[in-house]
Design a protein around this motif. Structure first.
Motif, PDB file in Angstrom:
ATOM      1  N   ILE A 147       6.345   5.876   9.598  1.00 41.85           N
ATOM      2  CA  ILE A 147       4.913   4.538   8.726  1.00 41.85           C
ATOM      3  C   ILE A 147       5.974   3.315   9.569  1.00 41.85           C
ATOM      4  O   ILE A 147       6.615   3.061  10.128  1.00 41.85           O
ATOM      5  N   PRO A 148       4.705   2.417   9.602  1.00 41.38           N
ATOM      6  CA  PRO A 148       5.213   0.964  10.324  1.00 41.38           C
ATOM      7  C   PRO A 148       6.005   0.530   9.425  1.00 41.38           C
ATOM      8  O   PRO A 148       5.602   0.283   8.798  1.00 41.38           O
ATOM      9  N   GLY A 179      -4.924   6.681   2.503  1.00 44.31           N
ATOM     10  CA  GLY A 179      -4.829   8.311   2.879  1.00 44.31           C
ATOM     11  C   GLY A 179      -3.655   8.784   4.149  1.00 44.31           C
ATOM     12  O   GLY A 179      -3.799   9.169   3.772  1.00 44.31           O
ATOM     13  N   SER A 180      -3.687   7.128   4.927  1.00 44.96           N
ATOM     14  CA  SER A 180      -3.564   7.786   6.014  1.00 44.96           C
ATOM     15  C   SER A 180      -1.535   6.726   5.698  1.00 44.96           C
ATOM     16  O   SER A 180      -1.495   5.884   5.535  1.00 44.96           O
ATOM     17  N   TRP A 208       0.679  -1.340  -0.200  1.00 47.03           N
ATOM     18  CA  TRP A 208       0.102  -0.047  -0.301  1.00 47.03           C
ATOM     19  C   TRP A 208       0.955   1.036  -0.264  1.00 47.03           C
ATOM     20  O   TRP A 208       2.047   0.999   0.703  1.00 47.03           O
ATOM     21  N   LYS A 221      -0.154   5.707   8.250  1.00 49.58           N
ATOM     22  CA  LYS A 221      -0.083   4.179   9.138  1.00 49.58           C
ATOM     23  C   LYS A 221      -0.510   3.108   8.712  1.00 49.58           C
ATOM     24  O   LYS A 221      -0.285   2.299   8.653  1.00 49.58           O
ATOM     25  N   HIS A 222      -1.539   3.379   7.040  1.00 55.27           N
ATOM     26  CA  HIS A 222      -1.133   1.872   6.760  1.00 55.27           C
ATOM     27  C   HIS A 222      -0.485   1.347   4.966  1.00 55.27           C
ATOM     28  O   HIS A 222      -0.936   0.776   5.039  1.00 55.27           O
ATOM     29  N   ALA A 223       0.623   2.742   5.044  1.00 55.60           N
ATOM     30  CA  ALA A 223       1.426   2.963   4.078  1.00 55.60           C
ATOM     31  C   ALA A 223       2.625   1.441   4.503  1.00 55.60           C
ATOM     32  O   ALA A 223       2.901   1.457   5.531  1.00 55.60           O
ATOM     33  N   ASP A 224       3.078   0.387   2.882  1.00 57.11           N
ATOM     34  CA  ASP A 224       4.136   0.041   3.007  1.00 57.11           C
ATOM     35  C   ASP A 224       4.841   1.098   2.409  1.00 57.11           C
ATOM     36  O   ASP A 224       6.148   0.360   3.075  1.00 57.11           O
TER      37      ASP A 224
END
Ligand code: SF4
Lengths: 147, 307
Positions: free
Chosen positions: A77-78, A48-49, A13, A51-54
Motif C-alpha cells: 500500500i502506498p 478494488g486495488s 480510499w 495500489k489505489h488505497a489509503d
C-alpha cells in the motif's frame, strides 16, 4: 497540518480485506456505502486495488493463511497510509481466541491505527471510529509540529 | 507567444477546471439517482492533490520508463487537442488544413497511452484490461469516423474545424438536419465508449478485473490518469459541440446556450451511465460494427443526398 495529510483525510480510499471473518463485519462495512449512511459524502470510496488505497480496512480473525497475504498487502500500500481493524475478531480474535488457526492477533503483525469493537460493529460505530481516527491523525501532526 | 498562452491557459487550466467540475457533476448526479448525498464540490480536486502526495510504486519487473511515460503522453495529447479546439472556437480563422484529422488522431492517443501503461505494468489483470481497451478502440473508431464524415460532407467537404464552425454560424447547426441527428447519436454513444463509462467500462470493470489497466498505478501516475480522464470529460463533449452543435460562443445570451449544450451532454452521459449494466466485449464489438456502423452509413448517405 500539511496539505498532503489534509487531502488524505478528505479523500480516503478504502481497501477492504477480510482475513477469515464470518462475513458479518463485511456486510456492515458495505452498509456504510448505502444511501442511509453514504460515506462518499466524506470523499471515501471503496477501491478494488491496493495500489489505489489509503486505508487498509481489516476484518476477521487473521488465520495462518491470510495473515501472510495481509502482511504482503501492507507492504504494497502506498504510504502514507492508515490501518483500521473492524470487529471483535480483528481486535483480539474474539471467540476464535483458542483456535489452532489464529495464533496471533492482527496488530502483532501489522500496525493498527484504530480499533472498532463490536460483533459486528454497527455502521454508526464504524463511522464514529473513522472520525476518531481523523482526529487522532490531526492531533498527532499538531504534536509533531509543535515539538 | 500567444500560442503558449492558449496552450497553458485554455488548453490546460480552463479544460482541467471544467473537467473537474464535470466529474463532480457526474458523481453528484449518480449519487442523487441512488438517493445518496454525494461528494462535496472540491472532491475531484482533493482526490488529485492527495494522489500527488502519495508514494509512486513501480512494480518489480515492469518496464519502468514506459510505465512512467504512458500517463504523461496521454495527458499531453489531451492538452494539445483541447488547445486546438479552443483556438478554433475562439478564432475560426486560425484553423489549418486537416485539423479535424489531427484532432481525431490525438483523441485516440489517451486510449493508446492507457494500453501502453496497462501492458507495461506486468500485471495479468492490467494486461487483460489493456487488451480489452484495444478491442474497444478498434470497435468504436469506425462509426466515430463515419459520423465525422457526415460533418465534412455537410459543410462542403472541408477538413478545417474553423470552416465547419463558420458554415454552422451561417446555415444553422448541423443537428438540424436528419443526417446530423443520426451522426450525433452515433457520436454520443462512441463518446461514452471513448470515456470508458458504463456500459462500456469493460477495460476497467471494477468488479471483474478490479480497476483493470490502472491496477498497478499509484500516486502521481494515477493522479495524471485521473486528470486526463477528467479533462477528456470536457474535451470530447466540446469536440462534439464544435462539430455538430455550432461551437461555444461567449457573447451575451449565447454563453448561456453554450453552457446548456455542454451540461446537457454531460447529464446525458451520466444518465446513460447510471441506467445501463456493463456489456461484454464481444457484445460491444457486435454493437459498434453492426447497428452503429449501419446508422452511421445511413447518415453519410443522407448527407450525400443533401438531407
Ligand atoms: S467480529 Fe463478529 S461479526 Fe465480525 S467477523 Fe468476527 S465473529 Fe463475525
Amino acid at each position: 497540518m500539511s496539505m498532503k495529510l489534509k487531502a488524505l483525510l478528505k479523500s480516503a480510499w478504502v481497501f477492504h480485506l477480510s482475513t477469515g471473518s464470518c462475513n458479518n463485519c463485511d456486510i456492515e462495512i458495505l452498509d456504510c456505502l448505502t444511501p442511509r449512511f453514504d460515506i462518499e459524502r466524506f470523499g471515501m470510496l471503496l477501491v478494488g486495488s491496493i495500489k489505489h488505497a489509503d486505508v487498509l480496512l481489516i476484518t476477521g480473525s487473521g488465520n495462518r493463511k491470510s495473515m501472510e497475504r495481509a502482511k504482503r498487502l501492507y507492504e504494497q500500500i502506498p504510504k502514507p497510509c492508515l490501518v483500521v481493524a473492524v470487529g471483535e475478531c480483528a481486535l483480539s480474535r474474539g471467540m476464535f481466541i483458542h483456535s489452532y488457526n489464529c495464533p496471533v492477533p492482527i496488530d502483532k503483525v501489522i500496525p493498527v491505527d484504530v480499533y472498532i469493537p463490536g460483533c459486528p460493529p454497527k455502521p454508526e460505530a464504524i463511522i464514529a471510529g473513522v472520525v476518531k481516527l481523523i482526529e487522532k491523525v490531526k492531533k498527532g501532526t499538531e504534536k509533531k509540529s509543535s515539538v | 507567444m500567444i500560442y503558449i498562452f492558449y496552450f497553458l491557459f485554455y488548453g490546460f487550466f480552463l479544460t482541467a477546471i471544467i473537467g473537474l467540475l464535470a466529474s463532480w457533476i457526474d458523481r453528484k448526479v449518480t449519487a442523487r439517482i441512488q438517493y445518496r448525498v454525494g461528494p462535496p464540490l472540491l472532491q475531484p480536486l482533493i482526490d488529485i492533490v492527495k494522489l500527488l502526495g502519495k508514494e509512486t510504486l513501480i512494480p518489480a519487473g515492469s518496464s519502468k520508463i514506459t510505465f512512467l511515460m504512458a500517463p504523461i503522453i496521454g495527458l499531453a495529447s489531451v492538452i494539445l487537442v483541447s488547445t486546438l479546439l479552443w483556438i478554433n472556437n475562439i478564432n475560426p480563422a486560425k484553423s489549418f488544413l486537416g485539423d479535424l484529422i489531427v484532432v481525431l488522431y490525438f483523441l485516440v492517443i489517451p486510449s493508446v497511452s492507457i494500453i501502453m501503461g496497462g501492458f507495461a505494468s506486468r500485471n495479468p489483470l492490467a494486461s487483460l484490461g489493456a487488451s480489452r481497451e484495444m478491442k474497444l478502440v478498434l470497435s468504436y473508431e469506425l462509426p466515430f469516423i463515419l459520423a465525422m464524415l457526415v460533418t465534412v460532407i455537410k459543410s462542403g467537404f472541408t477538413f478545417r474545424l474553423g470552416e465547419i464552425l463558420a458554415f454552422q454560424a451561417q446555415n444553422g447547426a448541423l443537428v438540424r438536419s436528419w443526417s446530423g441527428v443520426l451522426a450525433l447519436i452515433v457520436a454520443i454513444i462512441c463518446m461514452q465508449a471513448k470515456l470508458a463509462l458504463v456500459p462500456f467500462d469493460i477495460p476497467e470493470a471494477e468488479t471483474e478485473i478490479s480497476g483493470g489497466v490502472l491496477i498497478e498505478y499509484s500516486g502521481s501516475g494515477l493522479a495524471i490518469y485521473k486528470l486526463m480522464k477528467n479533462m477528456l470529460l470536457f474535451t470530447l463533449p466540446f469536440f462534439l459541440i464544435i462539430v455538430f452543435i455550432g461551437g461555444l460562443r461567449f457573447d451575451g445570451i449565447h454563453l448561456l446556450y453554450g453552457v446548456l449544450k455542454y451540461i446537457s451532454l454531460v447529464a446525458l452521459m451520466t444518465v446513460i451511465r447510471n441506467t445501463n449494466p456493463r456489456v461484454r466485449i464481444d457484445q460491444v464489438v457486435k454493437f459498434f460494427w453492426g447497428p452503429m456502423t449501419i446508422i452511421a452509413i445511413i447518415a453519410v448517405v443522407l448527407a450525400l443526398l443533401g438531407r
